[in-house]
Scaffold this motif. Structure first.
Motif, short mmCIF file in Angstrom:
data_model
loop_
_atom_site.label_atom_id
_atom_site.label_comp_id
_atom_site.label_asym_id
_atom_site.label_seq_id
_atom_site.Cartn_x
_atom_site.Cartn_y
_atom_site.Cartn_z
N MET A 37 66.91 93.38 82.60
CA MET A 37 65.60 93.32 83.25
C MET A 37 65.70 92.51 84.54
O MET A 37 66.28 91.43 84.57
CB MET A 37 64.59 92.68 82.29
N ARG A 38 65.14 93.03 85.60
CA ARG A 38 65.22 92.37 86.90
C ARG A 38 64.24 91.21 87.00
O ARG A 38 63.17 91.21 86.40
CB ARG A 38 64.90 93.37 88.00
N GLU A 39 64.61 90.23 87.81
CA GLU A 39 63.70 89.14 88.14
C GLU A 39 62.64 89.65 89.11
O GLU A 39 62.86 90.62 89.84
CB GLU A 39 64.45 87.98 88.77
N LEU A 40 61.48 88.99 89.11
CA LEU A 40 60.46 89.30 90.11
C LEU A 40 60.94 88.75 91.45
O LEU A 40 60.84 87.55 91.72
CB LEU A 40 59.12 88.68 89.71
N LEU B 74 60.62 85.99 85.02
CA LEU B 74 60.45 84.89 85.96
C LEU B 74 61.82 84.37 86.39
O LEU B 74 62.66 84.09 85.54
CB LEU B 74 59.66 83.76 85.30
N PRO B 75 62.06 84.23 87.68
CA PRO B 75 63.38 83.76 88.15
C PRO B 75 63.58 82.27 87.84
O PRO B 75 62.67 81.45 88.02
CB PRO B 75 63.33 84.01 89.65
N VAL C 136 49.56 80.65 87.81
CA VAL C 136 48.75 81.53 86.96
C VAL C 136 49.17 82.99 87.13
O VAL C 136 48.60 83.71 87.94
CB VAL C 136 47.24 81.37 87.29
N PRO C 137 50.19 83.44 86.38
CA PRO C 137 50.52 84.86 86.36
C PRO C 137 50.07 85.52 85.04
O PRO C 137 50.88 85.96 84.24
CB PRO C 137 52.04 84.85 86.48
N ASN C 138 48.77 85.60 84.80
CA ASN C 138 48.23 86.20 83.58
C ASN C 138 48.26 87.72 83.65
O ASN C 138 48.06 88.32 84.70
CB ASN C 138 46.77 85.76 83.36
N ASN C 139 48.48 88.35 82.50
CA ASN C 139 48.30 89.80 82.36
C ASN C 139 48.99 90.60 83.45
O ASN C 139 48.37 91.45 84.11
CB ASN C 139 46.79 90.14 82.36
N CYS C 140 50.26 90.33 83.66
CA CYS C 140 50.94 91.07 84.74
C CYS C 140 52.33 91.55 84.32
O CYS C 140 53.20 91.73 85.16
CB CYS C 140 51.00 90.22 86.01
N GLY C 141 52.55 91.74 83.02
CA GLY C 141 53.76 92.40 82.55
C GLY C 141 55.03 91.57 82.58
O GLY C 141 56.12 92.12 82.66
N LEU C 142 54.91 90.25 82.52
CA LEU C 142 56.11 89.41 82.49
C LEU C 142 56.89 89.66 81.20
O LEU C 142 56.32 89.74 80.12
CB LEU C 142 55.74 87.94 82.59
N LYS C 143 58.20 89.76 81.34
CA LYS C 143 59.08 90.02 80.20
C LYS C 143 60.03 88.84 80.00
O LYS C 143 60.08 87.90 80.79
CB LYS C 143 59.90 91.29 80.45
N GLY C 144 60.81 88.92 78.94
CA GLY C 144 61.90 87.97 78.72
C GLY C 144 61.44 86.58 78.30
O GLY C 144 60.34 86.39 77.77
N ASN D 152 51.07 88.39 78.49
CA ASN D 152 52.29 89.02 78.98
C ASN D 152 53.14 89.45 77.78
O ASN D 152 52.64 89.55 76.65
CB ASN D 152 53.04 88.05 79.89
N ASP D 153 54.42 89.72 78.00
CA ASP D 153 55.32 90.15 76.92
C ASP D 153 56.48 89.17 76.80
O ASP D 153 57.63 89.58 76.63
CB ASP D 153 55.84 91.56 77.20
N LEU D 154 56.18 87.90 76.91
CA LEU D 154 57.21 86.87 76.83
C LEU D 154 57.70 86.72 75.40
O LEU D 154 56.90 86.76 74.46
CB LEU D 154 56.66 85.54 77.35
N ILE D 155 59.01 86.52 75.24
CA ILE D 155 59.61 86.46 73.91
C ILE D 155 60.37 85.14 73.76
O ILE D 155 60.40 84.32 74.67
CB ILE D 155 60.54 87.66 73.67
#
Length: 589
Positions: free
Chosen positions: A1-4, A30-31, A47-55, A75-78
């Motif tokens: 998965m790429r960094e933003l 997130l880098p 504040v990066p709410n509801n914007c598809g963050l992964k990882g 988001n989809d943080l794990i």
């Protein structure tokens, strides 16, 4: 998965304080580099709410040592909640709900002294709730519902006597409801739905089902399978063994609605008042300079004084109630502020006004004569201000204030705020300063009113609230955007009111659209064309000394601009604003 990718270059921005990019469709992680550069020392809001963050949440976020607000909701943080977040020693709001995080709440979270709001709801957090929650003395709001927390609810959680909201629903808690909860009289909401709690409910809760208010229309169906409740026979519960009159002397009691399904105990607490209409001794003692002798005022007296709240006695309406002119049988005239108890939060606002006004006394603050509180009425009896509010004098062509009067009114307001911010051991922030809340007595002396959402806190502390209740146009950017409150928020509001007082233009006027705000309008006119925006009634008034007027307006508007900078730390302190105003009065106006 790429960094933003767009975030990485921001790590070198040494003055950037806010990064907000919520509700977008980014997909990436997130880098790590974000927390390794100059940005780590400057960033206050992320504040990066509801914007598809992964990882994973990178450990490097822990390097943001000046961060006050972190929101990663939806988001989809794990992975686990990183220990590094416990390094955010200045953070006040930490919101990471609605992700896929697992494991325990890190132990070093409980070293964050300023943490006010914690939201880890709708994750997969497991293990037991730590007993260290009691160490978070600034914590007021906890949201841990829809996780997988286990074991008992530790009694140490309730050593914090100032908790307001605790949401622990739909976990796997077992054991009994700790009786210590009953000692927290600041609690507004407690939710324990969907757990596996058992045992008896302590009588320290006040668990008795009330008869009045909304409960008078309830039937026994609302309380099925809650055998430990007591109350009236129509609810089909056991009769109460203790003396009900003992509860009537309490200012606040907790009421319970426990509609349960099978073995699930569903409990919710809200505030109900069971006190008779009476004066509050602590509040009255602080108001020794009220314009009349303090006495008990009954509900019937309030009703008669306002002609049963007749329209002819109505002074004004607000978002939480109405204000009536009251004429009592002994000839006393007062303003009676009646709260709409059907509105959510009205009881809390009533309590806040009583608390704040009971602690303060100043010639430029509204005085309370007494208060009246029962199940049907929440009212404050206030000193009557025959000349109404500042809005009336600025918005009607039938009223006129000259330069000297406007300046004197704003000096009065500055005196009030200077006292609130600097004249009391713990600063008080009004949070909703506007012309509607500036009242004028028979001598045109200004009095600041409406402390329903005011905040009282320790020196140099900033509070982050989950909801902002101020008025659009007058709210400071950090308050309206993130709910961050400090005395500097009042300074901003004061600057906007100062602009409005001398231009008669509201910050919500239709001409102010998007980024073209009232402040920008003043800024673009300052200093060369300042006379173009000043109230025409002031410019056209008969006065040969137009240059003196222009000098006065420039000084006032320059001060207003200094009060309304976007960055709160660049604004003047209220005591310095007052000094500047007095100097302007002597030298320019």
């Amino acid at each position: 998965m790429r960094e933003l990718g767009f975030l990485a270059p921001l790590s070198n921005c040494r003055h950037l304080k806010r990064i907000i990019f919520s509700n977008n469709s980014f997909i990436g992680i997130l880098p790590k580099s974000l927390g390794l550069g100059n940005l780590s020392a400057s960033l206050e809001i992320f504040v990066p709410n509801n914007c598809g963050l992964k990882g994973l949440i990178p450990n490097e976020i822990g390097n943001f040592n000046n961060l006050i607000l972190l929101e990663l909701i939806g988001n989809d943080l794990i992975g686990t909640v990183p220990d590094a977040l416990g390094q955010l020693m200045r953070v006040q709001s930490l919101l990471i709900g609605r992700n896929e995080l697992m494991g325990p709440i890190p132990a070093n979270f409980f070293n964050i002294e300023n943490l006010y709001h914690l939201n880890l709801r709708e994750n997969k957090l497991s293990e037991q709730l730590s007993s260290c929650f009691g160490k978070l003395t600034s914590l007021r709001e906890i949201f841990l519902d829809y996780d997988k927390l286990t074991s008992t609810i530790q009694s140490e959680l309730w050593t914090n006597k100032y908790l307001r909201i605790v949401e622990l629903s739909y976990n796997m808690f077992i054991g009994s409801v700790p009786p210590e909860i009953g000692s927290i009289n600041t609690m507004l909401d407690l939710h324990l739905l969907g757990n596996q709690l058992s045992g008896e409910i302590s009588t320290t809760f006040g668990g008795e089902i009330p008869n009045g208010g909304p409960f008078k229309n309830f039937t026994s169906e609302f309380f099925i399978n809650n055998r430990e409740f007591c109350g009236a026979s129509q609810f089909k519960v056991k009769p109460c063994k203790y003396n009900r009159t003992r509860l009537s002397i309490e200012n606040r009691v907790l009421k319970y609605i426990l509609p349960s399904i099978a073995a699930v105990l569903c409990l919710a607490i809200s505030v109900v008042y069971l006190i008779r209409c009476r004066s509050r001794n602590a509040l009255l003692a602080a108001q020794s300079t009220s314009p009349t002798t303090i006495k008990r005022i009954s509900y019937d007296e309030v009703l008669n004084a306002t002609n049963k709240f007749g329209e002819e006695n109505l002074i004004g309406k607000g978002s939480i109630g109405s204000v009536y002119k009251g004429i009592f049988s002994d000839g006393m005239i007062a303003a009676i502020k009646v709260f709409n108890i059907d509105l959510e939060g009205a009881n809390r606002i009533f309590d806040t006004e009583c608390q704040i006004l009971g602690k303060i006394r100043h010639r430029n603050l509204i005085k309370v004569i007494t208060s009246c509180s029962n199940l049907d009425l929440k009212a404050l009896v206030l000193e009557y201000m025959p000349n109404g509010n500042l809005t009336k004098w600025l918005s009607s062509s039938n009223y006129f204030l000259n330069i000297a009067q406007r300046l004197e009114i704003m000096i009065d307001v500055a005196c009030a705020l200077e006292y609130l911010h600097h004249g009391y051991p713990s600063p008080i922030v009004h949070c909703d300063l506007k012309p509607n809340n500036i009242l004028l007595d028979e001598d045109m002396v200004a009095h600041v009113a409406d402390f329903g959402i005011a905040k009282l806190f320790s020196e140099d502390q900033r509070i982050s609230m989950s909801k902002t209740l101020g008025t659009i146009g007058y709210m400071a950017p950090e308050y309206g955007l993130a709910g961050i409150i400090s005395p500097m928020a009042d300074v901003y509001s004061y600057g906007i009111v100062l602009m409005e007082t001398f231009t008669k233009k509201k910050p919500t006027d239709d001409m102010f659209v998007g980024e073209f705000t009232m402040r920008r309008w003043v800024f673009e006119s300052f200093p060369d064309t300042i006379m173009d925006i000043v109230d025409v009634d002031l410019v056209n008034a008969i006065d040969n000394n137009i240059r003196a007027k222009e000098s006065c307006f420039k000084s006032v508007m320059g001060l207003a601009l200094e009060c309304t900078t976007d960055l709160s730390e660049e604004r003047l302190l209220m005591k310095d604003v007052l000094t500047r105003l007095k100097k302007i009065k002597m030298e320019s106006c």
